[in-house]
Design a protein around this motif. Structure first.
Motif, PDB file in Angstrom:
ATOM      1  N   TRP A 118       0.850  -1.192   0.000  1.00 44.24           N
ATOM      2  CA  TRP A 118       0.000   0.000   0.000  1.00 44.24           C
ATOM      3  C   TRP A 118       0.875   1.226   0.000  1.00 44.24           C
ATOM      4  O   TRP A 118       2.089   1.148   0.198  1.00 44.24           O
ATOM      5  CB  TRP A 118      -0.903   0.021   1.228  1.00 44.24           C
ATOM      6  CG  TRP A 118      -1.903  -1.086   1.271  1.00 44.24           C
ATOM      7  CD1 TRP A 118      -2.137  -2.034   0.320  1.00 44.24           C
ATOM      8  CD2 TRP A 118      -2.795  -1.371   2.338  1.00 44.24           C
ATOM      9  NE1 TRP A 118      -3.116  -2.901   0.739  1.00 44.24           N
ATOM     10  CE2 TRP A 118      -3.538  -2.510   1.983  1.00 44.24           C
ATOM     11  CE3 TRP A 118      -3.039  -0.788   3.564  1.00 44.24           C
ATOM     12  CZ2 TRP A 118      -4.513  -3.057   2.793  1.00 44.24           C
ATOM     13  CZ3 TRP A 118      -4.006  -1.332   4.373  1.00 44.24           C
ATOM     14  CH2 TRP A 118      -4.738  -2.459   3.989  1.00 44.24           C
ATOM     15  N   ASP A 128      -2.241   7.024  -0.851  1.00 48.59           N
ATOM     16  CA  ASP A 128      -3.631   6.600  -1.075  1.00 48.59           C
ATOM     17  C   ASP A 128      -4.564   7.239  -0.052  1.00 48.59           C
ATOM     18  O   ASP A 128      -5.704   7.586  -0.358  1.00 48.59           O
ATOM     19  CB  ASP A 128      -3.762   5.078  -1.002  1.00 48.59           C
ATOM     20  CG  ASP A 128      -3.067   4.378  -2.166  1.00 48.59           C
ATOM     21  OD1 ASP A 128      -2.763   5.052  -3.174  1.00 48.59           O
ATOM     22  OD2 ASP A 128      -2.829   3.160  -2.047  1.00 48.59           O
ATOM     23  N   TYR A 129      -4.085   7.402   1.164  1.00 49.37           N
ATOM     24  CA  TYR A 129      -4.887   8.028   2.218  1.00 49.37           C
ATOM     25  C   TYR A 129      -4.936   9.541   2.029  1.00 49.37           C
ATOM     26  O   TYR A 129      -5.957  10.173   2.256  1.00 49.37           O
ATOM     27  CB  TYR A 129      -4.335   7.662   3.604  1.00 49.37           C
ATOM     28  CG  TYR A 129      -4.443   6.192   3.882  1.00 49.37           C
ATOM     29  CD1 TYR A 129      -5.636   5.646   4.355  1.00 49.37           C
ATOM     30  CD2 TYR A 129      -3.373   5.337   3.646  1.00 49.37           C
ATOM     31  CE1 TYR A 129      -5.746   4.282   4.596  1.00 49.37           C
ATOM     32  CE2 TYR A 129      -3.485   3.975   3.885  1.00 49.37           C
ATOM     33  CZ  TYR A 129      -4.672   3.456   4.350  1.00 49.37           C
ATOM     34  OH  TYR A 129      -4.785   2.107   4.585  1.00 49.37           O
ATOM     35  N   ARG A 132      -8.314   5.838   0.055  1.00 53.63           N
ATOM     36  CA  ARG A 132      -8.588   4.953   1.190  1.00 53.63           C
ATOM     37  C   ARG A 132      -9.006   5.839   2.362  1.00 53.63           C
ATOM     38  O   ARG A 132      -8.488   6.934   2.539  1.00 53.63           O
ATOM     39  CB  ARG A 132      -7.356   4.135   1.582  1.00 53.63           C
ATOM     40  CG  ARG A 132      -6.944   3.093   0.570  1.00 53.63           C
ATOM     41  CD  ARG A 132      -5.736   2.323   1.121  1.00 53.63           C
ATOM     42  NE  ARG A 132      -5.272   1.328   0.190  1.00 53.63           N
ATOM     43  CZ  ARG A 132      -5.704   0.070   0.169  1.00 53.63           C
ATOM     44  NH1 ARG A 132      -6.600  -0.334   1.026  1.00 53.63           N
ATOM     45  NH2 ARG A 132      -5.237  -0.789  -0.710  1.00 53.63           N
ATOM     46  N   TRP A 186      -9.248   7.406   6.110  1.00 56.81           N
ATOM     47  CA  TRP A 186      -8.327   7.595   7.233  1.00 56.81           C
ATOM     48  C   TRP A 186      -8.651   6.643   8.378  1.00 56.81           C
ATOM     49  O   TRP A 186      -7.756   6.187   9.078  1.00 56.81           O
ATOM     50  CB  TRP A 186      -8.368   9.042   7.726  1.00 56.81           C
ATOM     51  CG  TRP A 186      -7.654   9.977   6.808  1.00 56.81           C
ATOM     52  CD1 TRP A 186      -8.224  10.832   5.918  1.00 56.81           C
ATOM     53  CD2 TRP A 186      -6.247  10.126   6.661  1.00 56.81           C
ATOM     54  NE1 TRP A 186      -7.257  11.513   5.232  1.00 56.81           N
ATOM     55  CE2 TRP A 186      -6.021  11.104   5.670  1.00 56.81           C
ATOM     56  CE3 TRP A 186      -5.148   9.542   7.266  1.00 56.81           C
ATOM     57  CZ2 TRP A 186      -4.757  11.502   5.275  1.00 56.81           C
ATOM     58  CZ3 TRP A 186      -3.880   9.936   6.877  1.00 56.81           C
ATOM     59  CH2 TRP A 186      -3.688  10.899   5.896  1.00 56.81           C
ATOM     60  N   GLN A 201      -9.519   3.656   8.200  1.00 60.31           N
ATOM     61  CA  GLN A 201      -8.864   2.376   7.915  1.00 60.31           C
ATOM     62  C   GLN A 201      -7.402   2.418   8.353  1.00 60.31           C
ATOM     63  O   GLN A 201      -6.896   1.458   8.946  1.00 60.31           O
ATOM     64  CB  GLN A 201      -8.943   2.070   6.414  1.00 60.31           C
ATOM     65  CG  GLN A 201      -8.283   0.757   6.037  1.00 60.31           C
ATOM     66  CD  GLN A 201      -8.182   0.574   4.539  1.00 60.31           C
ATOM     67  OE1 GLN A 201      -7.707   1.461   3.833  1.00 60.31           O
ATOM     68  NE2 GLN A 201      -8.637  -0.572   4.066  1.00 60.31           N
ATOM     69  N   LEU A 202      -6.734   3.530   8.100  1.00 64.32           N
ATOM     70  CA  LEU A 202      -5.333   3.660   8.505  1.00 64.32           C
ATOM     71  C   LEU A 202      -5.201   3.582  10.022  1.00 64.32           C
ATOM     72  O   LEU A 202      -4.329   2.888  10.544  1.00 64.32           O
ATOM     73  CB  LEU A 202      -4.744   4.977   7.994  1.00 64.32           C
ATOM     74  CG  LEU A 202      -3.296   5.257   8.395  1.00 64.32           C
ATOM     75  CD1 LEU A 202      -2.363   4.196   7.809  1.00 64.32           C
ATOM     76  CD2 LEU A 202      -2.877   6.645   7.969  1.00 64.32           C
TER      77      LEU A 202
END
Length: 150
Positions: A20, A24-25, A30, A32, A34-35
């Motif tokens: 990854w 991407d964030y 994606r 945040w 999820q991070l």
């Protein structure tokens, strides 16, 4: 964004290992959330978690917080920084047990018990160092009150 400023390099390394990209964030590809969930679930030997474990300020805060919790039983903190995963820790434990076995066998054939062999060195987190420092300071304070010079 403070998290990225402080630990961006470690986060990027852990994401890269998974294929990854931190961008991407940043681009919104994606979420945040999820991070944040991923960072909480990373193993203790990941770059991010190892950096947190070795942070002296966080170590001091954790050690102080646990001292002020009224002496309740606290779950031990992991002692593994980067690359000290479970197999490595188990191997170190195996070595320590083997050393003890050698000492016991040597003691059987000796007139007196053999001296214990020191355990294999392990990494210490910032929290563990802070706790050890606080314990040492407490012992030195008690010794000073008793009139013992160190």
């Amino acid at each position: 964004m403070l998290l990225i400023d402080e630990r961006g390099e470690e986060i990027e390394a852990d994401l890269f290992a998974r294929g990854w990209d931190l961008l991407d964030y940043m681009r919104g590809e994606r979420p945040w959330s999820q991070l944040i969930r991923l960072l909480r679930r990373l193993p203790m030997w990941s770059h991010y978690q190892a950096a947190l474990l070795m942070d002296p300020e966080l170590g001091e805060l954790r050690a102080q917080r646990d001292q002020h919790d009224g002496g309740e039983e606290v779950e031990p903190q992991p002692l593994s920084p980067l690359h000290y995963d479970l197999p490595v820790l188990l191997a170190l434990r195996h070595i320590d047990v083997t050393k003890e076995l050698i000492r016991v066998v040597a003691s059987v054939f000796a007139e007196r018990p053999a001296a214990p062999l020191p355990p294999e060195p392990r990494p210490m987190t910032a929290e563990a160092r802070a706790r050890a420092r606080a314990d040492r300071d407490q012992v030195l304070d008690v010794l000073a009150r008793l009139g013992v010079q160190t």
